[in-house]
Motif scaffolding. Structure first.
Motif, PDB file in Angstrom:
ATOM      1  N   ASN A 255      19.462  88.842  43.257  1.00 56.19           N
ATOM      2  CA  ASN A 255      19.183  87.960  42.124  1.00 56.19           C
ATOM      3  C   ASN A 255      18.252  88.637  41.115  1.00 56.19           C
ATOM      4  O   ASN A 255      17.245  89.258  41.480  1.00 56.19           O
ATOM      5  CB  ASN A 255      18.547  86.662  42.621  1.00 56.19           C
ATOM      6  N   ARG A 256      18.631  88.557  39.816  1.00 51.64           N
ATOM      7  CA  ARG A 256      17.880  89.093  38.688  1.00 51.64           C
ATOM      8  C   ARG A 256      17.862  90.620  38.670  1.00 51.64           C
ATOM      9  O   ARG A 256      16.988  91.240  38.032  1.00 51.64           O
ATOM     10  CB  ARG A 256      16.454  88.523  38.639  1.00 51.64           C
ATOM     11  N   ASN A 257      18.828  91.232  39.343  1.00 48.71           N
ATOM     12  CA  ASN A 257      19.028  92.675  39.203  1.00 48.71           C
ATOM     13  C   ASN A 257      19.891  92.944  37.963  1.00 48.71           C
ATOM     14  O   ASN A 257      20.431  92.021  37.349  1.00 48.71           O
ATOM     15  CB  ASN A 257      19.684  93.255  40.449  1.00 48.71           C
ATOM     16  N   PHE A 258      20.042  94.238  37.634  1.00 52.95           N
ATOM     17  CA  PHE A 258      20.742  94.613  36.413  1.00 52.95           C
ATOM     18  C   PHE A 258      22.168  95.090  36.709  1.00 52.95           C
ATOM     19  O   PHE A 258      22.409  95.797  37.696  1.00 52.95           O
ATOM     20  CB  PHE A 258      19.971  95.700  35.670  1.00 52.95           C
TER      21      PHE A 258
ATOM     22  N   VAL B 106      29.969  80.814  48.397  1.00 52.88           N
ATOM     23  CA  VAL B 106      30.380  81.361  47.100  1.00 52.88           C
ATOM     24  C   VAL B 106      29.155  81.492  46.205  1.00 52.88           C
ATOM     25  O   VAL B 106      28.326  80.574  46.130  1.00 52.88           O
ATOM     26  CB  VAL B 106      31.442  80.462  46.437  1.00 52.88           C
ATOM     27  N   ILE B 107      29.064  82.626  45.533  1.00 50.26           N
ATOM     28  CA  ILE B 107      27.963  82.885  44.600  1.00 50.26           C
ATOM     29  C   ILE B 107      28.534  83.082  43.207  1.00 50.26           C
ATOM     30  O   ILE B 107      29.542  83.773  43.025  1.00 50.26           O
ATOM     31  CB  ILE B 107      27.140  84.115  45.029  1.00 50.26           C
ATOM     32  N   ALA B 108      27.879  82.465  42.221  1.00 48.73           N
ATOM     33  CA  ALA B 108      28.242  82.646  40.820  1.00 48.73           C
ATOM     34  C   ALA B 108      27.268  83.631  40.189  1.00 48.73           C
ATOM     35  O   ALA B 108      26.046  83.490  40.324  1.00 48.73           O
ATOM     36  CB  ALA B 108      28.197  81.314  40.080  1.00 48.73           C
ATOM     37  N   LEU B 109      27.811  84.635  39.528  1.00 52.36           N
ATOM     38  CA  LEU B 109      27.006  85.633  38.838  1.00 52.36           C
ATOM     39  C   LEU B 109      26.985  85.286  37.354  1.00 52.36           C
ATOM     40  O   LEU B 109      28.024  85.333  36.674  1.00 52.36           O
ATOM     41  CB  LEU B 109      27.579  87.042  39.036  1.00 52.36           C
ATOM     42  N   HIS B 110      25.812  84.928  36.847  1.00 57.83           N
ATOM     43  CA  HIS B 110      25.653  84.539  35.444  1.00 57.83           C
ATOM     44  C   HIS B 110      25.079  85.707  34.640  1.00 57.83           C
ATOM     45  O   HIS B 110      24.313  86.533  35.164  1.00 57.83           O
ATOM     46  CB  HIS B 110      24.710  83.342  35.320  1.00 57.83           C
ATOM     47  N   GLY B 111      25.435  85.749  33.340  1.00 61.27           N
ATOM     48  CA  GLY B 111      24.904  86.768  32.436  1.00 61.27           C
ATOM     49  C   GLY B 111      25.703  88.042  32.417  1.00 61.27           C
ATOM     50  O   GLY B 111      25.154  89.105  32.062  1.00 61.27           O
ATOM     51  N   LEU B 112      26.983  87.990  32.793  1.00 61.59           N
ATOM     52  CA  LEU B 112      27.803  89.203  32.804  1.00 61.59           C
ATOM     53  C   LEU B 112      28.064  89.698  31.385  1.00 61.59           C
ATOM     54  O   LEU B 112      28.306  88.904  30.466  1.00 61.59           O
ATOM     55  CB  LEU B 112      29.146  88.924  33.485  1.00 61.59           C
TER      56      LEU B 112
END
Length: 236
Positions: free
Chosen positions: A221-224, A159-165
């Motif tokens: 990671n760190r894409n927009f 599982v991956i968490a996407l932060h900064g949505l």
């Protein structure tokens, strides 16, 4: 006189010619002998009754592999610590990857609150204590209970968490962001976590394997997404 002697002889000859009566020819004598025997018959053997308070399940021998377990809470690691990192620390303690569960705080940035470890025996727990002691004061292992272990759902590194949505991000935006990655589309979930300032939106995505999750972390990671930079976190 001769007449009397002949009568006596005839009577004697009739008696001696009678068949000999054997005991085998009179079965009722055998039955009577058996019934009159003074030897008491022994009742058929039966298993001893169970002890008071026991149940039939208690009488069944448990498999030798079943044993009591100990639980511990391992802490002192960073946000991006992997299951393999914990396994390296606990090497030689007879602990597998399935014996680890990561617990994450719902506040902040989903930092891990600790790793709960299931030890198969007391000797395994003692070995872990010695292994951690060799690492210095950076790590810590304390006793935990099964009631703390059971409710935790392991993410297993899939599982991956996407932060900064951004606030207006939807599931279709997540699909486009993760294009080329193998994940379960129906697994996307949005969470709102309380940070230091305003609440933050986080998306959780389950991948088909640990390898695919790590591949997404490396490539995405760190894409927009919608002009905002997204950071990824692999949940263990």
């Amino acid at each position: 006189m001769s007449i009397i002697r002949n009568a006596i002889r005839s009577s004697f000859s009739l008696r001696t010619s009678d068949p000999v009566i054997s005991r085998n020819s009179l079965p009722f004598l055998q039955e009577s002998r058996k019934c009159l025997s003074t030897v008491a018959e022994q009742p058929p053997s039966s298993p001893s009754p169970p002890s008071p308070g026991s149940s039939p399940v208690d009488e069944v021998k448990k498999p030798a592999s079943e044993g009591w377990r100990l639980y511990g809470k391992f802490s002192g690691f960073s946000k991006h610590t992997l299951r393999s990192d914990v396994m390296n620390i606990l090497e030689g303690c007879n602990v597998t990857s399935d014996d680890l569960k990561f617990s994450y705080m719902r506040g902040g940035n989903l930092n891990p609150a600790g790793v709960y470890v299931q030890f198969p025996s007391r000797s395994s727990y003692d070995s872990a204590m010695r292994a951690i002691a060799k690492k210095g004061r950076l790590y810590r292992l304390e006793r935990a209970t099964q009631s703390q272990w059971d409710p935790i759902v392991p993410y297993e590194g899939k599982v991956i968490a996407l932060h900064g949505l951004p606030p207006n991000a939807i599931i279709e935006d997540i699909d486009r962001f993760l294009s080329g990655c193998l994940f379960h589309p129906g697994s996307i979930q949005f969470l709102t976590i309380q940070g230091l300032g305003s609440p933050k939106r986080v998306a959780l995505v389950r991948f088909t394997s640990q390898t695919q999750a790590m591949n997404a972390y490396i490539t995405k990671n760190r894409n927009f997404l919608l002009n905002q930079r997204i950071t990824l976190q692999v949940l263990q």
